[in-house]
Design a protein around this motif. Structure first.
Motif, PDB file in Angstrom:
ATOM      1  N   ALA A 308       0.937  -1.176  -0.260  1.00 36.62           N
ATOM      2  CA  ALA A 308      -0.164  -0.323   0.101  1.00 36.62           C
ATOM      3  C   ALA A 308       0.371   1.314   0.261  1.00 36.62           C
ATOM      4  N   ASN A 309       1.981   1.447   0.365  1.00 36.52           N
ATOM      5  CA  ASN A 309       2.491   2.705   0.854  1.00 36.52           C
ATOM      6  C   ASN A 309       4.032   2.640  -0.832  1.00 36.52           C
ATOM      7  N   ILE A 310       3.798   1.900  -1.931  1.00 39.33           N
ATOM      8  CA  ILE A 310       4.445   2.168  -2.598  1.00 39.33           C
ATOM      9  C   ILE A 310       3.341   2.193  -4.020  1.00 39.33           C
ATOM     10  N   SER A 311       4.033   3.379  -5.173  1.00 40.39           N
ATOM     11  CA  SER A 311       3.098   2.769  -5.705  1.00 40.39           C
ATOM     12  C   SER A 311       4.143   3.684  -7.405  1.00 40.39           C
ATOM     13  N   VAL A 312       3.465   3.648  -8.348  1.00 38.51           N
ATOM     14  CA  VAL A 312       3.951   3.239  -9.835  1.00 38.51           C
ATOM     15  C   VAL A 312       3.557   4.024 -10.996  1.00 38.51           C
ATOM     16  N   TYR A 313       3.333   5.072 -10.805  1.00 42.80           N
ATOM     17  CA  TYR A 313       2.768   5.923 -12.203  1.00 42.80           C
ATOM     18  C   TYR A 313       3.895   6.801 -13.039  1.00 42.80           C
ATOM     19  N   PRO A 314       4.183   7.459 -14.594  1.00 42.67           N
ATOM     20  CA  PRO A 314       2.044   6.856 -14.433  1.00 42.67           C
ATOM     21  C   PRO A 314       1.719   5.558 -15.274  1.00 42.67           C
ATOM     22  N   ASN A 315       0.848   5.283 -15.691  1.00 39.59           N
ATOM     23  CA  ASN A 315       0.226   3.490 -15.990  1.00 39.59           C
ATOM     24  C   ASN A 315      -0.317   4.036 -16.395  1.00 39.59           C
ATOM     25  N   PRO A 316      -0.583   3.709 -18.288  1.00 35.95           N
ATOM     26  CA  PRO A 316       0.797   3.652 -18.747  1.00 35.95           C
ATOM     27  C   PRO A 316       1.457   4.201 -19.144  1.00 35.95           C
ATOM     28  N   THR A 317       2.826   4.406 -19.219  1.00 34.05           N
ATOM     29  CA  THR A 317       3.484   5.612 -19.393  1.00 34.05           C
ATOM     30  C   THR A 317       4.588   4.989 -20.719  1.00 34.05           C
ATOM     31  N   ARG A 318       5.471   5.682 -21.492  1.00 36.62           N
ATOM     32  CA  ARG A 318       6.555   6.242 -22.081  1.00 36.62           C
ATOM     33  C   ARG A 318       7.394   6.754 -21.754  1.00 36.62           C
ATOM     34  N   GLY A 319       8.674   6.290 -21.977  1.00 31.99           N
ATOM     35  CA  GLY A 319      10.535   7.403 -21.609  1.00 31.99           C
ATOM     36  C   GLY A 319      11.024   6.943 -20.211  1.00 31.99           C
ATOM     37  N   THR A 320       9.640   7.370 -18.719  1.00 29.97           N
ATOM     38  CA  THR A 320      10.033   7.122 -17.972  1.00 29.97           C
ATOM     39  C   THR A 320       8.616   7.237 -16.951  1.00 29.97           C
ATOM     40  N   ALA A 321       9.604   6.391 -16.075  1.00 30.22           N
ATOM     41  CA  ALA A 321       7.842   6.081 -14.835  1.00 30.22           C
ATOM     42  C   ALA A 321       8.529   6.239 -13.720  1.00 30.22           C
ATOM     43  N   THR A 322       8.000   6.514 -12.246  1.00 29.86           N
ATOM     44  CA  THR A 322       8.466   6.549 -11.393  1.00 29.86           C
ATOM     45  C   THR A 322       7.684   5.995 -10.026  1.00 29.86           C
ATOM     46  N   VAL A 323       7.986   5.307  -9.532  1.00 29.41           N
ATOM     47  CA  VAL A 323       7.980   4.296  -7.782  1.00 29.41           C
ATOM     48  C   VAL A 323       8.300   5.727  -6.727  1.00 29.41           C
ATOM     49  N   GLU A 324       6.905   5.319  -6.489  1.00 30.04           N
ATOM     50  CA  GLU A 324       6.680   6.620  -5.481  1.00 30.04           C
ATOM     51  C   GLU A 324       6.902   5.770  -3.711  1.00 30.04           C
ATOM     52  N   ILE A 325       7.922   5.505  -3.121  1.00 30.63           N
ATOM     53  CA  ILE A 325       7.867   5.542  -1.605  1.00 30.63           C
ATOM     54  C   ILE A 325       7.408   5.693  -0.370  1.00 30.63           C
ATOM     55  N   LYS A 326       6.836   5.410   0.625  1.00 28.82           N
ATOM     56  CA  LYS A 326       5.812   6.048   1.396  1.00 28.82           C
ATOM     57  C   LYS A 326       6.529   5.049   2.730  1.00 28.82           C
ATOM     58  N   ASP A 327       7.108   5.172   3.621  1.00 26.37           N
ATOM     59  CA  ASP A 327       6.937   4.530   4.364  1.00 26.37           C
ATOM     60  C   ASP A 327       7.523   3.235   4.389  1.00 26.37           C
ATOM     61  N   ALA A 328       8.172   3.256   3.136  1.00 24.49           N
ATOM     62  CA  ALA A 328       8.240   1.896   3.038  1.00 24.49           C
ATOM     63  C   ALA A 328      10.121   1.427   3.461  1.00 24.49           C
ATOM     64  N   LYS A 329      11.031   0.670   3.284  1.00 24.24           N
ATOM     65  CA  LYS A 329      12.257   0.586   3.527  1.00 24.24           C
ATOM     66  C   LYS A 329      12.492  -0.582   2.325  1.00 24.24           C
ATOM     67  N   VAL A 330      12.988  -0.121   1.173  1.00 27.35           N
ATOM     68  CA  VAL A 330      12.364  -0.370  -0.147  1.00 27.35           C
ATOM     69  C   VAL A 330      14.375  -1.347  -0.469  1.00 27.35           C
ATOM     70  N   GLY A 331      14.911  -1.373  -0.642  1.00 23.00           N
ATOM     71  CA  GLY A 331      16.183  -2.272  -1.414  1.00 23.00           C
ATOM     72  C   GLY A 331      16.568  -2.596  -2.844  1.00 23.00           C
ATOM     73  N   SER A 332      15.804  -2.834  -3.333  1.00 21.89           N
ATOM     74  CA  SER A 332      15.730  -2.642  -4.561  1.00 21.89           C
ATOM     75  C   SER A 332      14.438  -2.994  -6.033  1.00 21.89           C
ATOM     76  N   VAL A 333      14.635  -2.357  -6.924  1.00 21.67           N
ATOM     77  CA  VAL A 333      13.370  -1.864  -7.501  1.00 21.67           C
ATOM     78  C   VAL A 333      13.802  -2.305  -9.312  1.00 21.67           C
ATOM     79  N   VAL A 334      13.102  -3.588  -9.978  1.00 16.03           N
ATOM     80  CA  VAL A 334      13.510  -3.746 -11.098  1.00 16.03           C
ATOM     81  C   VAL A 334      12.203  -4.259 -11.703  1.00 16.03           C
ATOM     82  N   VAL A 335      12.798  -3.330 -13.030  1.00 12.89           N
ATOM     83  CA  VAL A 335      11.346  -3.829 -14.223  1.00 12.89           C
ATOM     84  C   VAL A 335      12.007  -5.328 -15.163  1.00 12.89           C
ATOM     85  N   LEU A 336      10.746  -5.558 -14.818  1.00  8.60           N
ATOM     86  CA  LEU A 336      11.426  -7.438 -16.307  1.00  8.60           C
ATOM     87  C   LEU A 336      10.401  -7.885 -16.973  1.00  8.60           C
ATOM     88  N   ASN A 337      10.080  -8.542 -17.833  1.00 10.87           N
ATOM     89  CA  ASN A 337       9.556  -9.298 -18.587  1.00 10.87           C
ATOM     90  C   ASN A 337       9.329 -10.406 -18.796  1.00 10.87           C
TER      91      ASN A 337
END
Length: 387
Positions: A308-337
């Motif tokens: 609940a404390n992590i959001s990814v936007y805009p979605n859909p998107t092109r070029g760049t995307a933002t991962v916003e973190i609130k009150d969560a200790k995040v160590g890594s973020v990976v985009v994969l398919n």
């Protein structure tokens, strides 16, 4: 024409390190045979349709567990997390209370199974194959589509638990995967590159020559020391895109946690003997040597808050995307398919931050943003549509 994207949140996955072992249900047996349609393997009582398939779930805890929050899923032919083609149905015992007693099993069989070793112990028969819309009258246990126990060896299976207490509610996105057989998003190929492969591997514990554990034409059970489910989706078994398939270093190896006890083939040349495949370990998991823990009734609290404390936007998107973190200790973020394309971003673990992902090099399509906590105990996936 304007494009519209309808986004389904991917099912959440929780790494096993976040909870003590022996405290949650997990898959304990998986059987897939090579029986021929039109032949009898049950003493002539009836002819097989070739669907002698079954999965078993084990309760390692000291508690009787209500099965209402649980379901099983089939991700067939390499479909990814979040796919509307995913098949899912609730766990529901045919008779008695819908409860799984301590150190007991729940057996879900294909509805066309004829082997007495299956039908005598089956607690539930899977729904028939069908597409949406599903009849809730004839198939009341279906959450989405239907036909979970129709696997052919190249499908990924998942055991799911819903925080709401009722499988399927409020929607499939709320389900949390607590165990996996295979690698969701991959369809393993045959050695010649054709479809129809399986999850396969060897384990040094089984001696030499190597004994292959397979998800096709074998009866396999969880190794006795395994005391919890595989909660994070493994790396693909084979290098994505390789054909003929090339084994992926560090990829999924079914023999790490599973051992074969019955096979439809005998001898060095692989002579078929479908009737000789054993199914006689169904209905018990007496080989279990792990701990018997207290059932984790609050298993989802940490994961839900993290998600609940992590959001990814805009979605859909092109070029760049933002991962916003609130009150969560995040160590890594990976985009994969599913093709193995990966873009990573290093988080500082500060609890409050925004990360920018450069996705300009990715082709249009559906991707997953994998987000892991700093302690490595919690992992979630969020979907991202690249235009």
């Amino acid at each position: 024409m304007k494009k519209h994207y309808y986004l389904l949140s991917a099912a959440l996955l929780l790494t096993g390190a976040a909870h003590a072992q022996g405290t949650e249900l997990f898959f304990s047996e998986y059987n897939e045979g090579a029986h021929q349609p039109g032949l009898s393997y049950n003493g002539g009582a009836s002819n097989s349709t070739g669907n002698e398939k079954v999965v078993e779930i084990f309760n390692p805890t000291i508690s009787a567990v209500n099965l209402a929050p649980y379901s099983i899923r089939r991700y067939s032919n390499g479909i990814p997390l979040g796919s509307s083609l995913m098949e899912e149905e609730r766990l529901m015992r045919r008779t008695g209370a819908n409860v799984l007693n301590p150190q007991s099993t729940h057996v879900v069989a294909n509805p066309e199974a004829t082997l007495l070793d299956i039908t005598r112990v089956a607690n539930q028969f899977s729904a028939p194959r069908q597409n949406m819309p599903v009849s809730t009258t004839t198939s009341p246990n279906i959450v989405q589509v239907g036909g979970t126990v129709w696997f052919n060896g190249d499908d990924a299976m998942a055991l799911v638990r819903y925080p709401s207490g009722t499988a399927g509610l409020p929607n499939v996105s709320a389900g949390i995967i607590i165990d996996i057989i295979g690698s969701i998003g991959e369809q393993p190929l045959l050695a010649n590159g054709n479809v129809g492969g399986n999850w396969s591997g060897t384990n040094s514990a089984d001696g030499t020559p190597a004994v292959f554990v397979l998800s096709a034409n074998q009866s396999i059970m969880r190794r006795g020391a395994v005391s919890g489910g595989l909660r994070a989706n493994p790396k693909p078994q084979n290098v994505p895109g390789s054909n003929p398939p090339t084994r992926n270093p560090g990829g999924y190896n079914i023999a790490d946690q599973w051992v074969a006890y019955g096979s439809a083939f005998t001898g060095a040349g692989g002579t078929i003997n479908a009737g000789g495949q054993l199914y006689n370990r169904l209905g018990e998991h007496l080989d279990y040597t792990g701990p018997n823990g207290v059932y984790q009734s609050t298993i989802t609290s940490t994961l839900e808050k993290f998600n609940a404390n992590i959001s990814v936007y805009p979605n859909p998107t092109r070029g760049t995307a933002t991962v916003e973190i609130k009150d969560a200790k995040v160590g890594s973020v990976v985009v994969l398919n599913n093709l193995g394309q990966r873009i990573s971003a290093a988080a500082k673990g500060q609890g409050q931050e925004k990360l920018t992902l450069d996705i300009s090099g990715l082709k249009a399509g559906l991707y997953f943003v994998q987000i892991m906590s700093t302690d490595g105990q919690t992992k979630i996936y969020k979907e991202l549509v690249v235009q």
